[in-house]
Scaffold this motif. Sequence first.
Motif, PDB file in Angstrom:
ATOM      1  N   UNK A   1       0.923  -1.540  -0.197  1.00  0.00           N
ATOM      2  CA  UNK A   1      -0.033   0.128  -0.103  1.00  0.00           C
ATOM      3  C   UNK A   1       0.817   1.327  -0.320  1.00  0.00           C
ATOM      4  N   UNK A   2       1.988   0.869   0.697  1.00  0.00           N
ATOM      5  CA  UNK A   2       2.493   2.207   0.658  1.00  0.00           C
ATOM      6  C   UNK A   2       3.127   2.313  -0.562  1.00  0.00           C
ATOM      7  N   UNK A   3       4.089   1.781  -0.997  1.00  0.00           N
ATOM      8  CA  UNK A   3       4.685   2.128  -2.447  1.00  0.00           C
ATOM      9  C   UNK A   3       3.315   2.200  -3.685  1.00  0.00           C
ATOM     10  N   UNK A   4       2.645   2.041  -3.545  1.00  0.00           N
ATOM     11  CA  UNK A   4       1.235   2.349  -4.645  1.00  0.00           C
ATOM     12  C   UNK A   4       1.074   3.463  -4.264  1.00  0.00           C
ATOM     13  N   UNK A   5       0.919   3.920  -2.641  1.00  0.00           N
ATOM     14  CA  UNK A   5       0.548   5.022  -1.945  1.00  0.00           C
ATOM     15  C   UNK A   5       2.057   6.592  -3.219  1.00  0.00           C
ATOM     16  N   UNK A   6       3.068   5.842  -2.735  1.00  0.00           N
ATOM     17  CA  UNK A   6       3.668   6.843  -3.041  1.00  0.00           C
ATOM     18  C   UNK A   6       3.510   7.283  -4.529  1.00  0.00           C
ATOM     19  N   UNK A   7       3.661   5.830  -5.546  1.00  0.00           N
ATOM     20  CA  UNK A   7       3.778   6.294  -6.954  1.00  0.00           C
ATOM     21  C   UNK A   7       2.246   6.940  -7.618  1.00  0.00           C
ATOM     22  N   UNK A   8       1.474   6.539  -7.179  1.00  0.00           N
ATOM     23  CA  UNK A   8       0.055   8.076  -6.815  1.00  0.00           C
ATOM     24  C   UNK A   8       0.888   8.928  -6.848  1.00  0.00           C
TER      25      UNK A   8
ATOM     26  N   UNK B   1       4.106  10.425  -6.502  1.00  0.00           N
ATOM     27  CA  UNK B   1       4.754  11.267  -7.661  1.00  0.00           C
ATOM     28  C   UNK B   1       4.150  10.930  -8.949  1.00  0.00           C
ATOM     29  N   UNK B   2       3.107  10.376  -9.607  1.00  0.00           N
ATOM     30  CA  UNK B   2       2.196  10.825 -10.740  1.00  0.00           C
ATOM     31  C   UNK B   2       1.065  12.008 -10.775  1.00  0.00           C
ATOM     32  N   UNK B   3       1.573  12.458  -9.434  1.00  0.00           N
ATOM     33  CA  UNK B   3      -0.039  13.831  -9.867  1.00  0.00           C
ATOM     34  C   UNK B   3       0.957  14.669  -9.556  1.00  0.00           C
ATOM     35  N   UNK B   4       2.242  14.832  -9.167  1.00  0.00           N
ATOM     36  CA  UNK B   4       2.916  15.611  -8.854  1.00  0.00           C
ATOM     37  C   UNK B   4       3.632  15.832 -10.273  1.00  0.00           C
ATOM     38  N   UNK B   5       4.062  14.861 -10.910  1.00  0.00           N
ATOM     39  CA  UNK B   5       5.291  14.617 -12.441  1.00  0.00           C
ATOM     40  C   UNK B   5       3.883  15.191 -13.523  1.00  0.00           C
TER      41      UNK B   5
ATOM     42  N   UNK C   1       2.104  17.532 -15.789  1.00  0.00           N
ATOM     43  CA  UNK C   1       2.179  18.884 -15.529  1.00  0.00           C
ATOM     44  C   UNK C   1       2.999  20.272 -15.231  1.00  0.00           C
ATOM     45  N   UNK C   2       3.885  19.285 -14.488  1.00  0.00           N
ATOM     46  CA  UNK C   2       4.280  19.740 -13.860  1.00  0.00           C
ATOM     47  C   UNK C   2       6.230  20.231 -14.362  1.00  0.00           C
ATOM     48  N   UNK C   3       6.359  21.158 -14.697  1.00  0.00           N
ATOM     49  CA  UNK C   3       7.600  20.731 -16.438  1.00  0.00           C
ATOM     50  C   UNK C   3       8.776  20.950 -14.725  1.00  0.00           C
ATOM     51  N   UNK C   4       8.149  21.031 -13.419  1.00  0.00           N
ATOM     52  CA  UNK C   4       9.806  20.961 -12.726  1.00  0.00           C
ATOM     53  C   UNK C   4      10.082  19.807 -12.043  1.00  0.00           C
ATOM     54  N   UNK C   5       8.875  18.925 -12.212  1.00  0.00           N
ATOM     55  CA  UNK C   5       8.987  17.901 -11.268  1.00  0.00           C
ATOM     56  C   UNK C   5      10.165  16.792 -11.788  1.00  0.00           C
ATOM     57  N   UNK C   6      11.024  17.140 -12.662  1.00  0.00           N
ATOM     58  CA  UNK C   6      12.423  16.137 -13.125  1.00  0.00           C
ATOM     59  C   UNK C   6      13.277  16.632 -12.948  1.00  0.00           C
ATOM     60  N   UNK C   7      13.371  18.295 -11.921  1.00  0.00           N
ATOM     61  CA  UNK C   7      14.062  18.430 -11.199  1.00  0.00           C
ATOM     62  C   UNK C   7      14.159  18.487  -9.847  1.00  0.00           C
ATOM     63  N   UNK C   8      12.985  18.184  -9.122  1.00  0.00           N
ATOM     64  CA  UNK C   8      13.213  17.992  -7.732  1.00  0.00           C
ATOM     65  C   UNK C   8      14.387  16.445  -7.316  1.00  0.00           C
ATOM     66  N   UNK C   9      14.916  17.196  -5.713  1.00  0.00           N
ATOM     67  CA  UNK C   9      15.738  16.393  -5.809  1.00  0.00           C
ATOM     68  C   UNK C   9      15.829  15.630  -4.359  1.00  0.00           C
TER      69      UNK C   9
END
Length: 267
Positions: free
Chosen positions: A19-26, A28-32, A34-42
């Motif tokens: 469940x936890x990995x699935x929440x993280x995937x969700x 991160x998908x939401x973050x990415x 339409x977010x052009x800066x997502x790839x630069x997040x560190x």
Amino acid sequence: CVYCDLWKNALDTTVPIGAIPAQIDFALDELRRGNTRAASLKQLKLYNAGSFFDRAAIPPQDFPAVAERGRGFERVIVECHPALVGDSAVRFRDLLQAAEGGSTLEVAMGLEIADDEILSRMNKRMTLAMFARSARFLQTHDIAVRAFVMIKPPFVRDEDEAIEFATRSARFAFDCGATAVSLIPARFGTEELSALAARGEFSPPTLATIEAALAASMSLKEGRVFVDLWNLELFSTCNCCFEARRERLIAINQGQALVPPVHCHCG
């Protein structure tokens, strides 16, 4: 701590494995999306309204899958009560660093206030010595330390004392090896806090106190200092200057440098 409201966002049962990995995937998908800066997040923060290394909260069987997702970032930050810091943190660190270019692990622990008497009255189930030991353990195993410090928690009498305690607590955290301190303004959220307020033993800090505590803690120049801006409007009494003051705090958080204060007729 009976005065913490994080339980409102926590379950009283262990989540199923996966469940936890699935929440993280969700997330991160939401973050990415339409977010052009997502790839630069560190950095990736995995805060679970509790303790990451509590087996009843995060199943250890999920550590490899969580670490796999975290290895795409330079640093992964988790939160944990000092009493639960131990070999599990080392194991998770190893999983994060299993591949070339792996992530640094940072553990955020709630110090709250550098005063054993107040910690006891808050039912924190922790002493300053325990915090120091846990911080030392993490550093020994090349795990970075972050500390949560409350601005004007219960039993702090006034605004001046709130600033003094926040600064003293930040200094204690840095002396224990923390590289970052997050200042959390205390706010209503539990029946216990309302009861303390009725007895004159709790009141939230003013926005001016939050600003002063941040400035004083940064003046130590011993590490990064951030202030939590969640529901910041609850601490403001003036609509004229609030947005400008909030933007100023955002700029300080991001730039780690003080900028001139906002002047207003409210004082």
